[in-house]
Design a protein around this motif. Sequence first.
Motif, mmCIF file in Angstrom:
data_model
loop_
_atom_site.group_PDB
_atom_site.id
_atom_site.type_symbol
_atom_site.label_atom_id
_atom_site.label_comp_id
_atom_site.label_asym_id
_atom_site.label_seq_id
_atom_site.Cartn_x
_atom_site.Cartn_y
_atom_site.Cartn_z
ATOM 1 N N UNK A 1 0.811 -1.222 0.000
ATOM 2 C CA UNK A 1 0.000 0.000 0.000
ATOM 3 C C UNK A 1 0.844 1.270 0.000
ATOM 4 N N UNK A 2 2.149 1.129 0.261
ATOM 5 C CA UNK A 2 3.043 2.286 0.155
ATOM 6 C C UNK A 2 3.293 2.677 -1.291
ATOM 7 N N UNK A 3 2.975 1.768 -2.219
ATOM 8 C CA UNK A 3 3.359 1.979 -3.608
ATOM 9 C C UNK A 3 4.799 1.597 -3.851
ATOM 10 N N UNK A 4 5.391 0.874 -2.893
ATOM 11 C CA UNK A 4 6.771 0.398 -2.993
ATOM 12 C C UNK A 4 6.778 -1.123 -2.918
ATOM 13 N N UNK A 5 7.775 -1.721 -3.512
ATOM 14 C CA UNK A 5 7.945 -3.159 -3.341
ATOM 15 C C UNK A 5 8.680 -3.424 -2.033
ATOM 16 N N UNK B 1 15.404 -1.378 19.849
ATOM 17 C CA UNK B 1 15.618 -1.734 18.444
ATOM 18 C C UNK B 1 14.303 -1.729 17.675
ATOM 19 N N UNK B 2 13.222 -2.171 18.322
ATOM 20 C CA UNK B 2 11.910 -2.169 17.663
ATOM 21 C C UNK B 2 11.458 -0.741 17.380
ATOM 22 N N UNK B 3 11.666 0.168 18.312
ATOM 23 C CA UNK B 3 11.263 1.558 18.110
ATOM 24 C C UNK B 3 12.035 2.189 16.948
ATOM 25 N N UNK B 4 13.290 1.818 16.779
ATOM 26 C CA UNK B 4 14.052 2.315 15.628
ATOM 27 C C UNK B 4 13.396 1.884 14.326
ATOM 28 N N UNK B 5 12.971 0.631 14.274
ATOM 29 C CA UNK B 5 12.307 0.114 13.079
ATOM 30 C C UNK B 5 10.984 0.843 12.838
ATOM 31 N N UNK B 6 10.181 0.983 13.887
ATOM 32 C CA UNK B 6 8.874 1.627 13.753
ATOM 33 C C UNK B 6 9.027 3.083 13.298
ATOM 34 N N UNK B 7 9.971 3.797 13.894
ATOM 35 C CA UNK B 7 10.195 5.195 13.514
ATOM 36 C C UNK B 7 10.650 5.304 12.065
ATOM 37 N N UNK B 8 11.483 4.359 11.644
ATOM 38 C CA UNK B 8 11.963 4.366 10.255
ATOM 39 C C UNK B 8 10.809 4.109 9.287
ATOM 40 N N UNK B 9 9.947 3.150 9.608
ATOM 41 C CA UNK B 9 8.802 2.865 8.739
ATOM 42 C C UNK B 9 7.875 4.072 8.639
ATOM 43 N N UNK B 10 7.651 4.736 9.768
ATOM 44 C CA UNK B 10 6.793 5.925 9.764
ATOM 45 C C UNK B 10 7.399 7.017 8.895
ATOM 46 N N UNK B 11 8.707 7.164 8.972
ATOM 47 C CA UNK B 11 9.407 8.171 8.183
ATOM 48 C C UNK B 11 9.365 7.833 6.693
ATOM 49 N N UNK B 12 9.507 6.535 6.378
ATOM 50 C CA UNK B 12 9.441 6.093 4.982
ATOM 51 C C UNK B 12 8.086 6.415 4.378
ATOM 52 N N UNK B 13 7.049 6.217 5.157
ATOM 53 C CA UNK B 13 5.700 6.527 4.666
ATOM 54 C C UNK B 13 5.581 8.012 4.311
ATOM 55 N N UNK B 14 6.156 8.865 5.128
ATOM 56 C CA UNK B 14 6.055 10.310 4.884
ATOM 57 C C UNK B 14 6.896 10.741 3.688
ATOM 58 N N UNK B 15 8.041 10.098 3.491
ATOM 59 C CA UNK B 15 8.994 10.566 2.482
ATOM 60 C C UNK B 15 8.897 9.833 1.148
ATOM 61 N N UNK B 16 8.445 8.575 1.161
ATOM 62 C CA UNK B 16 8.574 7.746 -0.039
ATOM 63 C C UNK B 16 7.254 7.187 -0.564
ATOM 64 N N UNK B 17 6.172 7.396 0.138
ATOM 65 C CA UNK B 17 4.902 6.770 -0.259
ATOM 66 C C UNK B 17 4.461 7.244 -1.636
ATOM 67 N N UNK B 18 4.014 6.282 -2.461
ATOM 68 C CA UNK B 18 3.521 6.571 -3.805
ATOM 69 C C UNK B 18 2.076 6.079 -3.903
ATOM 70 N N UNK B 19 1.497 6.274 -5.066
ATOM 71 C CA UNK B 19 0.180 5.686 -5.311
ATOM 72 C C UNK B 19 0.333 4.173 -5.340
ATOM 73 N N UNK B 20 -0.583 3.459 -4.694
ATOM 74 C CA UNK B 20 -0.491 1.994 -4.649
ATOM 75 C C UNK B 20 -0.515 1.426 -6.061
ATOM 76 N N UNK B 21 0.382 0.484 -6.308
ATOM 77 C CA UNK B 21 0.495 -0.108 -7.639
ATOM 78 C C UNK B 21 -0.406 -1.339 -7.762
ATOM 79 N N UNK B 22 -0.647 -1.749 -8.995
ATOM 80 C CA UNK B 22 -1.354 -2.999 -9.225
ATOM 81 C C UNK B 22 -0.444 -4.153 -8.849
#
Length: 484
Positions: free
Chosen positions: A332-336, A372-393
């Motif tokens: 749903x991020x539009x990323x693989x 370590x889990x919080x680092x992962x969660x924060x990174x995922x949240x940041x990726x959504x803000x910076x890299x999210x695209x339209x969801x692909x087929x």
Amino acid sequence: MELDQSRTPLFSAIKMIEAKGITPFDVPGHKRGKGLKELKEHLGEQVFEMDINAMVELDNIFNPSGVIKEAEELAADLYGAEKSFFLVNGTTSGLQTMIMTLCKTGKKIILPRNVHRSITAGLILSGAVPIYLKPEYNNQLGIAMGVTPENVEKTIKENPETEVLLLTNPTYYGVTSNIKKIIEIAHSHGLYVIVDQAHGSHFRFHKDLPLCALEAGADMIAMSLHKTGGSLTQSSLLMVNNKSIDADIVRTYLNLIQTTSPSHILLSSIDVARKQLALEGNKLLEQVLEVSRYAREKINNLESFYAFGPDLLGNAGVFAFDESKLGIYVKELGLTGYEVRDILYYEYNIQIEMADLYNILCIISLGDDYKSIDRLINALEDIKEKHCKAAYDQFFEKELIIPEVIVSPRDAFYSRKKVVNLEDSIGEISGESVMAYPPGIPIIAPGERITEEIIEYINLLKEQNSSMQGPVDPLLNQIRVLGF
């Protein structure tokens, strides 16, 4: 009588030898690190003191009668097996030993298609002929699940001459089949059951984890203690749980493929990890599960992410789930998954276990914590803000491809071959394996018919910069096929 699990016979013997201050005129050639100063300065003296030859006090892994024998007996006792073998060539050597022990040339073995590449190698070594089970498939996630008892029984009845069933417990993503029922079915038809439990060495030590295959009645299993049990990379366990299987014959096959220079660092890590699991396993795994559940809850509260887990229970092929496997659906991020993997590594300095087109997989284990889990969660949240695209087929909606087996993997491996362009190989019989690694499940294996669908999938993975292994051509523009 239960054995004293607080003992570490092999590790204790190594420490005793260290204390002697022996002057070495044997291998290894670094002579306690004096011959490799740069690495010694980085690692410290202790690791070189442990990297020693097989002295009398340290026993012999090929025919153990002393401390290795005692350490293997402690492991067997802990897991409830008849016999245990220490492995320093990884679970690969255990899987291949099981197949070679029970599967002779030309004999059939039933196994899921989504098995590890090492099992394909075991088929080549043994000469066994694979009869593939079709695992259930989750179309949303794009991954294979487990196999059903009904499918297993149907396949056994269709192949009554089969003597061995191989199961995976769990899959890479943490899914387990109803192995107890499946093993009962297989035994009722006179089959041996061997299990690849590479990712499940921790199962026995917490009630909320899936059933260990030994407890379900498996005849032999191999486990990567280094993956989830705390030992060092390459160190694993092979277990025999059936008195009718000659342990001496198992050792004979193992000795064919196990190194003649086993690392005592690796062997002692098995000894110490076994002790830790015995004495503290439940407490440590309670912490692992707490952290894993925290991670799932937090990630599922982030838009565009889905951390799947026990909510899959009850779906076809999902009987139990290992919550320490944190699979995250990112489509749903539009990323693989491959793109998210690379962003996590290059922008956030986070290494995950693997990725596919729709998901990433993180392993939560004994060394993880909330930080370590919080680092992962924060990174995922940041990726959504910076890299999210339209969801692909969806890239590839088809279920796991099960190619037609034309000749046995062994015959194909040793046959004459020719090299052709990948695009020109449709209809040919493959002479080599092709797989994305990890997880190392063959897309095509030696002896199987290459189809247009297979080539399309290989090209798709190449476009996504998936790590492709197996073929002689590292770019996979060409492939070896049977012929002159």
